[in-house]
Design an enzyme around this catalytic site. Structure first.
Site, PDB file in Angstrom:
ATOM      1  N   LYS A 174      -8.404  59.724 -12.841  1.00  0.00           N
ATOM      2  CA  LYS A 174      -7.276  59.453 -11.241  1.00  0.00           C
ATOM      3  C   LYS A 174      -6.230  59.830 -11.685  1.00  0.00           C
ATOM      4  CE  LYS A 174     -10.946  55.742  -9.967  1.00  0.00           C
ATOM      5  NZ  LYS A 174     -11.497  54.410  -9.360  1.00  0.00           N
ATOM      6  N   PHE A 193     -12.082  45.974  -0.324  1.00  0.00           N
ATOM      7  CA  PHE A 193     -10.953  46.220  -1.679  1.00  0.00           C
ATOM      8  C   PHE A 193     -10.748  48.227  -1.177  1.00  0.00           C
ATOM      9  CE2 PHE A 193     -15.313  47.443  -3.352  1.00  0.00           C
ATOM     10  CZ  PHE A 193     -15.725  48.732  -3.468  1.00  0.00           C
ATOM     11  N   ARG A 205     -21.253  57.555 -17.789  1.00  0.00           N
ATOM     12  CA  ARG A 205     -21.091  55.603 -17.859  1.00  0.00           C
ATOM     13  C   ARG A 205     -20.766  55.625 -18.985  1.00  0.00           C
ATOM     14  NH1 ARG A 205     -20.785  55.175 -12.667  1.00  0.00           N
ATOM     15  NH2 ARG A 205     -21.372  52.663 -12.358  1.00  0.00           N
ATOM     16  N   THR A 260     -16.091  48.724 -15.354  1.00  0.00           N
ATOM     17  CA  THR A 260     -15.798  49.205 -14.021  1.00  0.00           C
ATOM     18  C   THR A 260     -13.797  48.506 -13.923  1.00  0.00           C
ATOM     19  OG1 THR A 260     -16.816  49.463 -12.289  1.00  0.00           O
ATOM     20  CG2 THR A 260     -14.721  49.324 -11.369  1.00  0.00           C
ATOM     21  N   ARG A 277     -12.212  53.686 -20.140  1.00  0.00           N
ATOM     22  CA  ARG A 277     -11.462  52.513 -19.046  1.00  0.00           C
ATOM     23  C   ARG A 277     -11.048  51.584 -20.207  1.00  0.00           C
ATOM     24  NH1 ARG A 277     -15.404  53.220 -14.581  1.00  0.00           N
ATOM     25  NH2 ARG A 277     -15.028  53.607 -12.989  1.00  0.00           N
ATOM     26  N   ASN A 282      -8.031  52.016 -12.269  1.00  0.00           N
ATOM     27  CA  ASN A 282      -9.381  52.264 -13.885  1.00  0.00           C
ATOM     28  C   ASN A 282      -9.707  53.398 -14.009  1.00  0.00           C
ATOM     29  OD1 ASN A 282     -10.934  53.477 -11.784  1.00  0.00           O
ATOM     30  ND2 ASN A 282     -12.959  51.402 -12.058  1.00  0.00           N
ATOM     31  N   HIS A 291     -13.556  58.126 -12.333  1.00  0.00           N
ATOM     32  CA  HIS A 291     -14.549  57.970 -11.392  1.00  0.00           C
ATOM     33  C   HIS A 291     -15.660  58.820 -12.494  1.00  0.00           C
ATOM     34  CE1 HIS A 291     -17.050  58.196  -7.770  1.00  0.00           C
ATOM     35  NE2 HIS A 291     -16.812  59.703  -8.226  1.00  0.00           N
TER      36      HIS A 291
END
Length: 137
Positions: A10, A58, A86, A92, A103, A113, A116
């Site tokens: 991100k 959100f 994951r 998250t 993260r 964060n 994705h």
């Protein structure tokens, strides 16, 4: 079982210049990058990609964040790739993420964060198809 999953690094992680470190986490844990591109999402693309969250409170903030700068979109391949990705990403909310996860190490907040990742094999297939043509894989 060998699987493919989608990962997006991100805008916050690109601003911090930690893309290489994140990719190294994937590769050193048995996930191969088989397709990758850097792009700047349009509002329309971000809204379509995250359409499942359209009614969530959100959603607007998520879209604004995802179009705030470039992202790196990748297809990762490896044994149990969805679950492995994951696990590597962590919770998250980076405050709840285990030490040593992406993260925990690179994210600032539940919004910014860093990454994705697809949450299921079915979603991985759909998300990969959103960004990559079959010939790119």
């Amino acid at each position: 079982m060998k699987q493919r999953t989608l990962s997006i690094i991100k805008p916050d992680a690109l601003k911090k210049k930690v893309v290489g470190k994140i990719i190294d986490r994937f590769e050193s844990n048995g996930l191969e990058v088989i397709a990758m591109k850097r792009l700047h999402l349009s509002v329309k693309d971000a809204e379509n990609f995250y359409a499942i969250h359209r009614e969530r409170p959100f959603f607007k903030d998520l879209i604004e964040f995802m179009v705030s700068g470039p992202v790196v979109v990748m297809v990762l391949e490896g044994k149990d790739a969805v679950a492995k990705n994951r696990d590597l990403m962590g919770a998250t909310d980076p405050k709840l993420a285990q030490k040593g996860t992406i993260r925990a190490d690179f994210a600032e907040s539940i919004d910014a964060n860093a990454v994705h990742g697809s949450d299921s094999l079915e979603n991985a297939r759909n998300e990969i198809a959103f960004f990559f043509a079959a010939r790119d894989l």
